[in-house]
Enzyme design. Structure first.
Site, mmCIF file in Angstrom:
data_model
loop_
_atom_site.group_PDB
_atom_site.id
_atom_site.type_symbol
_atom_site.label_atom_id
_atom_site.label_comp_id
_atom_site.label_asym_id
_atom_site.label_seq_id
_atom_site.Cartn_x
_atom_site.Cartn_y
_atom_site.Cartn_z
ATOM 1 N N LYS A 112 0.902 -1.040 0.026
ATOM 2 C CA LYS A 112 0.040 -0.534 -0.259
ATOM 3 C C LYS A 112 0.625 1.316 0.542
ATOM 4 O O LYS A 112 0.190 2.150 -0.674
ATOM 5 C CB LYS A 112 -0.806 -0.354 0.971
ATOM 6 C CG LYS A 112 -2.040 -0.940 0.972
ATOM 7 C CD LYS A 112 -3.633 -0.410 2.069
ATOM 8 C CE LYS A 112 -4.222 -1.569 1.794
ATOM 9 N NZ LYS A 112 -5.952 -1.334 2.371
ATOM 10 N N LYS A 195 -4.552 -8.847 -6.606
ATOM 11 C CA LYS A 195 -5.704 -9.044 -6.024
ATOM 12 C C LYS A 195 -7.271 -8.166 -6.441
ATOM 13 O O LYS A 195 -6.656 -7.484 -6.725
ATOM 14 C CB LYS A 195 -5.181 -8.483 -5.108
ATOM 15 C CG LYS A 195 -6.005 -9.483 -3.431
ATOM 16 C CD LYS A 195 -6.018 -8.733 -2.868
ATOM 17 C CE LYS A 195 -6.054 -7.240 -2.132
ATOM 18 N NZ LYS A 195 -5.933 -6.459 -0.478
ATOM 19 N N LYS A 198 -10.232 -2.675 -4.007
ATOM 20 C CA LYS A 198 -10.859 -1.564 -4.287
ATOM 21 C C LYS A 198 -10.497 -0.465 -4.591
ATOM 22 O O LYS A 198 -10.558 0.415 -4.931
ATOM 23 C CB LYS A 198 -11.506 -1.124 -2.568
ATOM 24 C CG LYS A 198 -12.887 -2.114 -1.951
ATOM 25 C CD LYS A 198 -13.254 -2.305 -0.516
ATOM 26 C CE LYS A 198 -13.483 -2.779 0.507
ATOM 27 N NZ LYS A 198 -12.924 -2.789 1.289
HETATM 28 P P1 TYM Z 1 -10.942 -5.119 3.648
HETATM 29 O O1 TYM Z 1 -11.766 -4.016 3.588
HETATM 30 O O2 TYM Z 1 -9.653 -4.343 2.934
HETATM 31 O O3 TYM Z 1 -11.540 -6.044 3.139
HETATM 32 C C1 TYM Z 1 -12.461 -6.641 3.637
HETATM 33 C C2 TYM Z 1 -12.027 -9.031 3.645
HETATM 34 O O4 TYM Z 1 -12.477 -9.263 2.071
HETATM 35 C C3 TYM Z 1 -11.702 -10.048 1.681
HETATM 36 N N1 TYM Z 1 -10.849 -9.647 0.783
HETATM 37 C C4 TYM Z 1 -11.181 -10.231 -0.443
HETATM 38 N N2 TYM Z 1 -10.979 -11.718 -0.809
HETATM 39 C C5 TYM Z 1 -11.278 -12.653 -1.360
HETATM 40 N N3 TYM Z 1 -10.284 -11.642 -2.542
HETATM 41 C C6 TYM Z 1 -10.177 -10.794 -2.132
HETATM 42 N N4 TYM Z 1 -9.436 -10.067 -4.058
HETATM 43 C C7 TYM Z 1 -10.182 -9.732 -1.556
HETATM 44 N N5 TYM Z 1 -9.991 -8.398 -1.191
HETATM 45 C C8 TYM Z 1 -10.536 -8.350 -0.069
HETATM 46 C C9 TYM Z 1 -10.364 -9.075 3.239
HETATM 47 O O5 TYM Z 1 -9.052 -10.648 3.552
HETATM 48 C C10 TYM Z 1 -11.022 -8.959 4.182
HETATM 49 O O6 TYM Z 1 -11.787 -10.310 4.711
HETATM 50 N N6 TYM Z 1 -8.040 -5.372 7.634
HETATM 51 C C11 TYM Z 1 -9.347 -5.774 7.383
HETATM 52 C C12 TYM Z 1 -10.369 -4.928 8.026
HETATM 53 C C13 TYM Z 1 -10.647 -5.438 9.111
HETATM 54 C C14 TYM Z 1 -10.770 -6.731 9.910
HETATM 55 C C15 TYM Z 1 -9.984 -6.557 10.992
HETATM 56 C C16 TYM Z 1 -10.805 -8.008 9.413
HETATM 57 C C17 TYM Z 1 -9.818 -4.789 10.508
HETATM 58 N N7 TYM Z 1 -9.869 -5.225 11.394
HETATM 59 C C18 TYM Z 1 -10.623 -7.582 12.569
HETATM 60 C C19 TYM Z 1 -10.755 -8.960 10.480
HETATM 61 C C20 TYM Z 1 -10.537 -8.714 11.706
HETATM 62 C C21 TYM Z 1 -8.890 -4.754 5.386
HETATM 63 O O7 TYM Z 1 -8.672 -4.166 5.137
HETATM 64 O O8 TYM Z 1 -9.689 -5.950 4.824
#
Ligand code: TYM
Length: 332
Positions: A112, A195, A198
Protein backbone atom coordinates in the site's frame (compact mmCIF):
# COMPACT_ATOMS: atom_id res chain seq x y z
CA UNK A 1 -22.22 -21.94 19.94
CA UNK A 2 -18.79 -22.86 18.59
CA UNK A 3 -17.18 -19.58 19.69
CA UNK A 4 -17.19 -15.88 18.99
CA UNK A 5 -16.48 -14.28 15.62
CA UNK A 6 -15.24 -10.78 14.91
CA UNK A 7 -14.59 -9.58 11.40
CA UNK A 8 -14.79 -6.34 9.44
CA UNK A 9 -14.65 -4.58 6.09
CA UNK A 10 -13.33 -1.10 5.34
CA UNK A 11 -15.84 1.50 4.15
CA UNK A 12 -13.73 2.66 1.23
CA UNK A 13 -16.46 2.34 -1.43
CA UNK A 14 -16.41 -0.20 -4.28
CA UNK A 15 -17.47 -3.21 -2.22
CA UNK A 16 -16.65 -6.05 -4.65
CA UNK A 17 -17.15 -9.79 -5.14
CA UNK A 18 -13.72 -10.46 -3.61
CA UNK A 19 -14.97 -8.99 -0.33
CA UNK A 20 -18.18 -10.94 -0.80
CA UNK A 21 -16.57 -14.37 -1.30
CA UNK A 22 -13.51 -13.85 0.88
CA UNK A 23 -15.47 -12.54 3.85
CA UNK A 24 -19.18 -11.73 3.74
CA UNK A 25 -20.54 -14.92 2.17
CA UNK A 26 -18.53 -16.90 4.70
CA UNK A 27 -20.02 -14.85 7.55
CA UNK A 28 -23.55 -15.57 6.34
CA UNK A 29 -22.84 -19.28 6.58
CA UNK A 30 -21.22 -19.02 10.03
CA UNK A 31 -23.77 -16.77 11.74
CA UNK A 32 -25.91 -19.63 13.03
CA UNK A 33 -23.04 -21.45 14.71
CA UNK A 34 -21.11 -18.57 16.29
CA UNK A 35 -21.83 -15.46 18.31
CA UNK A 36 -20.99 -12.84 15.68
CA UNK A 37 -19.79 -9.25 15.65
CA UNK A 38 -19.37 -7.56 12.28
CA UNK A 39 -17.64 -4.25 12.32
CA UNK A 40 -17.47 -1.51 9.68
CA UNK A 41 -13.85 -0.55 10.18
CA UNK A 42 -13.98 3.18 9.50
CA UNK A 43 -10.86 3.95 11.56
CA UNK A 44 -8.95 1.74 9.13
CA UNK A 45 -10.43 3.60 6.16
CA UNK A 46 -8.74 6.86 7.19
CA UNK A 47 -5.21 5.40 7.07
CA UNK A 48 -4.94 6.30 3.38
CA UNK A 49 -6.26 9.23 1.40
CA UNK A 50 -10.06 9.47 1.65
CA UNK A 51 -12.94 11.93 1.36
CA UNK A 52 -14.49 12.81 4.79
CA UNK A 53 -17.70 13.89 3.03
CA UNK A 54 -18.22 10.34 1.76
CA UNK A 55 -17.03 8.26 4.72
CA UNK A 56 -20.33 8.11 6.62
CA UNK A 57 -22.17 7.20 3.45
CA UNK A 58 -19.66 4.40 2.80
CA UNK A 59 -20.04 3.19 6.39
CA UNK A 60 -23.81 2.89 5.90
CA UNK A 61 -23.22 1.19 2.56
CA UNK A 62 -21.05 -1.51 4.12
CA UNK A 63 -23.64 -2.10 6.85
CA UNK A 64 -26.38 -2.29 4.18
CA UNK A 65 -24.26 -4.74 2.17
CA UNK A 66 -23.87 -6.98 5.23
CA UNK A 67 -27.62 -7.14 5.70
CA UNK A 68 -28.47 -7.38 2.00
CA UNK A 69 -26.11 -10.35 1.64
CA UNK A 70 -27.90 -12.18 4.44
CA UNK A 71 -26.44 -11.14 7.79
CA UNK A 72 -29.29 -11.14 10.29
CA UNK A 73 -28.96 -7.91 12.27
CA UNK A 74 -31.14 -9.37 15.02
CA UNK A 75 -28.76 -12.23 15.58
CA UNK A 76 -25.43 -10.53 14.90
CA UNK A 77 -23.94 -7.29 16.20
CA UNK A 78 -23.28 -4.85 13.34
CA UNK A 79 -21.48 -1.67 14.37
CA UNK A 80 -19.05 1.07 13.29
CA UNK A 81 -15.54 0.71 14.72
CA UNK A 82 -15.22 4.40 15.62
CA UNK A 83 -18.31 4.21 17.84
CA UNK A 84 -16.49 1.90 20.28
CA UNK A 85 -13.61 3.83 21.82
CA UNK A 86 -12.00 0.72 23.32
CA UNK A 87 -10.67 -0.28 19.89
CA UNK A 88 -8.44 2.79 19.67
CA UNK A 89 -7.49 2.61 23.36
CA UNK A 90 -6.48 -1.04 23.16
CA UNK A 91 -4.75 -0.28 19.87
CA UNK A 92 -2.45 2.13 21.70
CA UNK A 93 -1.75 -0.36 24.48
CA UNK A 94 -0.91 -3.14 22.01
CA UNK A 95 1.31 -0.78 20.05
CA UNK A 96 3.46 -0.52 23.19
CA UNK A 97 3.89 -4.31 23.11
CA UNK A 98 4.58 -4.72 19.39
CA UNK A 99 8.22 -4.66 18.32
CA UNK A 100 8.88 -2.67 15.15
CA UNK A 101 10.45 -5.80 13.67
CA UNK A 102 7.04 -7.50 13.61
CA UNK A 103 5.44 -4.58 11.77
CA UNK A 104 8.34 -4.32 9.32
CA UNK A 105 7.40 -7.76 8.02
CA UNK A 106 3.84 -6.78 7.02
CA UNK A 107 3.61 -7.17 3.26
CA UNK A 108 0.37 -5.20 2.93
CA UNK A 109 2.03 -2.05 4.26
CA UNK A 110 4.78 -2.46 1.68
CA UNK A 111 2.19 -2.91 -1.09
CA UNK A 112 0.00 0.00 0.00
CA UNK A 113 2.81 2.43 0.78
CA UNK A 114 4.60 1.45 -2.44
CA UNK A 115 7.55 3.65 -3.36
CA UNK A 116 6.16 6.46 -1.22
CA UNK A 117 7.07 4.87 2.10
CA UNK A 118 8.37 8.10 3.62
CA UNK A 119 5.03 9.78 2.98
CA UNK A 120 2.80 6.93 4.20
CA UNK A 121 1.08 7.67 7.50
CA UNK A 122 2.02 6.16 10.85
CA UNK A 123 -1.60 4.93 10.95
CA UNK A 124 -1.10 2.85 7.80
CA UNK A 125 2.04 1.35 9.31
CA UNK A 126 0.49 0.51 12.69
CA UNK A 127 -2.87 -0.51 11.20
CA UNK A 128 -2.41 -4.26 11.94
CA UNK A 129 -2.10 -3.38 15.64
CA UNK A 130 -5.50 -1.67 15.54
CA UNK A 131 -6.84 -4.73 13.75
CA UNK A 132 -5.51 -6.89 16.60
CA UNK A 133 -7.34 -4.60 19.04
CA UNK A 134 -10.58 -5.04 17.03
CA UNK A 135 -10.33 -8.78 17.48
CA UNK A 136 -8.97 -8.99 21.02
CA UNK A 137 -11.43 -6.40 22.40
CA UNK A 138 -14.06 -9.14 22.01
CA UNK A 139 -11.73 -12.05 22.79
CA UNK A 140 -12.89 -13.47 19.44
CA UNK A 141 -12.08 -17.15 18.95
CA UNK A 142 -12.43 -17.15 15.14
CA UNK A 143 -11.86 -14.54 12.43
CA UNK A 144 -13.24 -15.26 8.93
CA UNK A 145 -11.24 -13.30 6.34
CA UNK A 146 -9.72 -13.50 2.86
CA UNK A 147 -6.17 -14.73 2.27
CA UNK A 148 -4.66 -11.21 2.29
CA UNK A 149 -5.44 -10.81 6.01
CA UNK A 150 -3.65 -13.98 7.09
CA UNK A 151 -0.43 -12.22 8.03
CA UNK A 152 -2.33 -9.62 10.06
CA UNK A 153 -4.00 -12.42 11.98
CA UNK A 154 -0.67 -14.04 12.73
CA UNK A 155 0.46 -10.71 14.13
CA UNK A 156 -2.72 -10.53 16.23
CA UNK A 157 -1.89 -13.94 17.70
CA UNK A 158 1.68 -12.78 18.41
CA UNK A 159 0.37 -9.66 20.15
CA UNK A 160 -2.07 -11.72 22.25
CA UNK A 161 0.82 -14.00 23.22
CA UNK A 162 3.05 -11.02 24.09
CA UNK A 163 0.33 -9.58 26.34
CA UNK A 164 -0.22 -12.93 28.07
CA UNK A 165 3.49 -13.32 28.73
CA UNK A 166 3.79 -9.76 30.02
CA UNK A 167 0.94 -10.13 32.51
CA UNK A 168 1.86 -13.77 33.24
CA UNK A 169 -1.69 -14.97 32.61
CA UNK A 170 -3.53 -16.72 29.79
CA UNK A 171 -5.89 -13.75 29.45
CA UNK A 172 -6.35 -13.77 25.66
CA UNK A 173 -7.07 -16.93 23.69
CA UNK A 174 -5.29 -16.92 20.34
CA UNK A 175 -7.90 -16.34 17.59
CA UNK A 176 -8.08 -18.79 14.69
CA UNK A 177 -8.33 -17.51 11.11
CA UNK A 178 -11.12 -18.98 8.97
CA UNK A 179 -10.01 -18.84 5.35
CA UNK A 180 -11.98 -20.50 2.53
CA UNK A 181 -10.41 -23.09 0.22
CA UNK A 182 -11.77 -21.31 -2.88
CA UNK A 183 -12.58 -17.61 -3.03
CA UNK A 184 -10.08 -16.48 -0.41
CA UNK A 185 -8.19 -14.60 -3.11
CA UNK A 186 -10.25 -13.38 -6.05
CA UNK A 187 -8.04 -11.79 -8.66
CA UNK A 188 -8.45 -8.74 -10.89
CA UNK A 189 -10.43 -9.32 -14.12
CA UNK A 190 -7.69 -7.48 -15.98
CA UNK A 191 -4.62 -9.08 -14.43
CA UNK A 192 -4.82 -12.56 -12.93
CA UNK A 193 -1.68 -11.97 -10.87
CA UNK A 194 -3.13 -8.96 -8.99
CA UNK A 195 -5.74 -9.18 -6.26
CA UNK A 196 -9.20 -7.75 -6.99
CA UNK A 197 -9.08 -4.55 -5.00
CA UNK A 198 -11.28 -1.59 -4.05
CA UNK A 199 -8.41 0.79 -4.77
CA UNK A 200 -7.57 -0.47 -8.29
CA UNK A 201 -8.04 2.59 -10.55
CA UNK A 202 -9.46 0.32 -13.27
CA UNK A 203 -13.22 -0.13 -12.74
CA UNK A 204 -13.09 -3.04 -15.17
CA UNK A 205 -10.82 -4.95 -12.79
CA UNK A 206 -13.63 -5.76 -10.37
CA UNK A 207 -17.34 -6.55 -10.12
CA UNK A 208 -18.89 -4.32 -7.48
CA UNK A 209 -21.93 -5.35 -5.50
CA UNK A 210 -23.60 -2.17 -6.81
CA UNK A 211 -22.93 -2.87 -10.51
CA UNK A 212 -25.91 -2.96 -12.87
CA UNK A 213 -26.57 -6.07 -14.98
CA UNK A 214 -25.27 -4.13 -17.99
CA UNK A 215 -22.02 -3.21 -16.19
CA UNK A 216 -21.52 -6.84 -15.13
CA UNK A 217 -22.00 -7.97 -18.74
CA UNK A 218 -19.51 -5.42 -20.07
CA UNK A 219 -16.90 -6.23 -17.45
CA UNK A 220 -17.10 -9.98 -18.09
CA UNK A 221 -17.06 -9.43 -21.87
CA UNK A 222 -13.80 -7.49 -21.47
CA UNK A 223 -12.33 -9.76 -18.78
CA UNK A 224 -8.94 -11.06 -19.86
CA UNK A 225 -8.59 -14.71 -20.93
CA UNK A 226 -6.01 -16.22 -23.30
CA UNK A 227 -5.73 -17.78 -26.77
CA UNK A 228 -6.10 -21.40 -25.61
CA UNK A 229 -9.31 -23.39 -25.28
CA UNK A 230 -11.11 -24.03 -22.02
CA UNK A 231 -9.02 -26.40 -19.82
CA UNK A 232 -10.17 -30.01 -19.30
CA UNK A 233 -9.27 -29.97 -15.62
CA UNK A 234 -8.72 -27.27 -13.00
CA UNK A 235 -5.18 -28.59 -12.67
CA UNK A 236 -4.65 -27.82 -16.39
CA UNK A 237 -5.52 -24.17 -15.67
CA UNK A 238 -2.30 -23.88 -13.63
CA UNK A 239 -0.32 -20.84 -14.79
CA UNK A 240 -3.34 -19.48 -16.72
CA UNK A 241 -4.07 -16.95 -13.99
CA UNK A 242 -7.00 -15.10 -15.55
CA UNK A 243 -8.71 -18.31 -16.69
CA UNK A 244 -8.28 -19.93 -13.30
CA UNK A 245 -9.78 -16.86 -11.63
CA UNK A 246 -12.86 -16.82 -13.88
CA UNK A 247 -13.42 -20.54 -13.29
CA UNK A 248 -13.19 -19.96 -9.54
CA UNK A 249 -15.68 -17.08 -9.72
CA UNK A 250 -18.13 -19.17 -11.75
CA UNK A 251 -17.77 -22.09 -9.33
CA UNK A 252 -18.46 -19.81 -6.35
CA UNK A 253 -21.40 -18.11 -8.03
CA UNK A 254 -23.03 -21.45 -8.84
CA UNK A 255 -22.02 -23.32 -5.65
CA UNK A 256 -20.00 -26.02 -7.37
CA UNK A 257 -16.36 -26.99 -7.30
CA UNK A 258 -14.00 -25.67 -10.00
CA UNK A 259 -13.38 -29.15 -11.41
CA UNK A 260 -17.02 -29.64 -12.38
CA UNK A 261 -16.95 -26.25 -14.14
CA UNK A 262 -14.01 -27.51 -16.21
CA UNK A 263 -15.87 -30.72 -17.08
CA UNK A 264 -18.85 -28.65 -18.20
CA UNK A 265 -16.96 -26.27 -20.53
CA UNK A 266 -13.94 -28.47 -21.39
CA UNK A 267 -12.33 -27.85 -24.78
CA UNK A 268 -14.69 -25.05 -25.80
CA UNK A 269 -13.92 -21.42 -26.54
CA UNK A 270 -14.64 -18.75 -23.96
CA UNK A 271 -17.76 -17.13 -25.45
CA UNK A 272 -20.35 -19.59 -24.04
CA UNK A 273 -18.53 -19.69 -20.72
CA UNK A 274 -18.55 -15.90 -20.45
CA UNK A 275 -22.25 -15.84 -21.23
CA UNK A 276 -22.94 -18.42 -18.49
CA UNK A 277 -20.64 -16.55 -16.11
CA UNK A 278 -22.47 -13.26 -16.69
CA UNK A 279 -25.84 -14.93 -16.09
CA UNK A 280 -24.56 -16.60 -12.91
CA UNK A 281 -23.16 -13.34 -11.50
CA UNK A 282 -26.34 -11.42 -12.31
CA UNK A 283 -28.48 -14.13 -10.76
CA UNK A 284 -26.46 -14.03 -7.54
CA UNK A 285 -25.73 -10.30 -7.29
CA UNK A 286 -28.96 -8.67 -8.53
CA UNK A 287 -31.10 -9.68 -5.51
CA UNK A 288 -28.35 -8.48 -3.13
CA UNK A 289 -28.03 -5.20 -5.05
CA UNK A 290 -31.80 -4.66 -5.01
CA UNK A 291 -32.01 -5.28 -1.28
CA UNK A 292 -28.96 -3.05 -0.76
CA UNK A 293 -30.66 -0.21 -2.68
CA UNK A 294 -33.83 -0.66 -0.64
CA UNK A 295 -31.91 -0.51 2.65
CA UNK A 296 -29.96 2.56 1.55
CA UNK A 297 -33.19 4.46 1.08
CA UNK A 298 -33.87 4.37 4.82
CA UNK A 299 -30.74 5.84 6.41
CA UNK A 300 -32.44 6.31 9.76
CA UNK A 301 -33.21 2.60 10.02
CA UNK A 302 -29.58 1.79 9.19
CA UNK A 303 -28.34 4.27 11.79
CA UNK A 304 -30.55 2.64 14.42
CA UNK A 305 -29.06 -0.77 13.59
CA UNK A 306 -25.53 0.67 13.81
CA UNK A 307 -26.19 2.48 17.08
CA UNK A 308 -27.85 -0.58 18.69
CA UNK A 309 -24.90 -2.65 17.52
CA UNK A 310 -22.42 -0.12 18.91
CA UNK A 311 -24.20 -0.19 22.26
CA UNK A 312 -23.92 -3.99 22.52
CA UNK A 313 -20.34 -3.99 21.25
CA UNK A 314 -19.30 -1.34 23.80
CA UNK A 315 -20.62 -3.48 26.64
CA UNK A 316 -18.32 -6.35 25.67
CA UNK A 317 -15.25 -4.33 24.63
CA UNK A 318 -15.32 -2.08 27.68
CA UNK A 319 -15.04 -5.08 30.01
CA UNK A 320 -11.90 -6.21 28.16
CA UNK A 321 -10.47 -2.70 28.24
CA UNK A 322 -11.11 -2.36 31.98
CA UNK A 323 -9.44 -5.70 32.71
CA UNK A 324 -6.47 -4.82 30.49
CA UNK A 325 -6.10 -1.46 32.29
CA UNK A 326 -6.11 -3.31 35.60
CA UNK A 327 -3.43 -5.77 34.48
CA UNK A 328 -1.23 -2.90 33.33
CA UNK A 329 -1.65 -0.65 36.35
CA UNK A 330 -3.35 2.12 34.39
CA UNK A 331 -5.59 4.63 36.15
CA UNK A 332 -9.32 4.01 35.69
P1 TYM B 1 -10.68 -5.15 3.53
O1 TYM B 1 -11.69 -4.10 3.79
O2 TYM B 1 -9.55 -4.83 2.61
O3 TYM B 1 -11.39 -6.44 2.97
C1 TYM B 1 -12.50 -6.99 3.63
C2 TYM B 1 -12.48 -8.51 3.55
O4 TYM B 1 -12.48 -8.91 2.17
C3 TYM B 1 -11.37 -9.78 1.94
N1 TYM B 1 -10.88 -9.53 0.59
C4 TYM B 1 -10.79 -10.46 -0.35
N2 TYM B 1 -11.08 -11.77 -0.34
C5 TYM B 1 -10.89 -12.45 -1.50
N3 TYM B 1 -10.41 -11.89 -2.65
C6 TYM B 1 -10.10 -10.57 -2.69
N4 TYM B 1 -9.65 -10.03 -3.81
C7 TYM B 1 -10.29 -9.80 -1.51
N5 TYM B 1 -10.09 -8.49 -1.20
C8 TYM B 1 -10.46 -8.34 0.09
C9 TYM B 1 -10.34 -9.42 3.00
O5 TYM B 1 -9.44 -10.48 3.22
C10 TYM B 1 -11.22 -9.12 4.19
O6 TYM B 1 -11.59 -10.31 4.87
N6 TYM B 1 -7.84 -5.18 7.63
C11 TYM B 1 -9.08 -5.63 7.06
C12 TYM B 1 -10.31 -5.20 7.83
C13 TYM B 1 -10.26 -5.45 9.28
C14 TYM B 1 -10.53 -6.67 9.94
C15 TYM B 1 -10.43 -6.39 11.32
C16 TYM B 1 -10.84 -7.95 9.48
C17 TYM B 1 -10.00 -4.52 10.24
N7 TYM B 1 -10.11 -5.09 11.48
C18 TYM B 1 -10.61 -7.39 12.27
C19 TYM B 1 -11.04 -8.94 10.44
C20 TYM B 1 -10.92 -8.67 11.81
C21 TYM B 1 -9.21 -5.07 5.65
O7 TYM B 1 -8.62 -4.09 5.30
O8 TYM B 1 -10.11 -5.73 4.89
Amino acid sequence: MKGRILSGIQPTGNFHIGNYFGALNQWVQLQNDYECLFCVVDLHAITTNYDPRKLLQHTREVAAAYIAAGIDEKKCIIFPQSAVASHAELGWIFSCMTPLGWLNRMTQFKEKAGKNKEKASLGLYSYPVLMAADILAYKATHVPVGEDQKQHLELCRDIAGAFNRFVKDEYFTLPEPLIQKHGARIMSLRDGTAKMSKSDPSEGSRINLKDSDEEIMQKIRKAKTDMNLFPDTFEDAKGRFEVKNLITIYALMTNQDPQSVCSQFSGGNFAPFKKALTDAIVERIAPIRNEFNRLMQDKEALDIILENGAHKAREIADVTKTQVFEYLGLYR
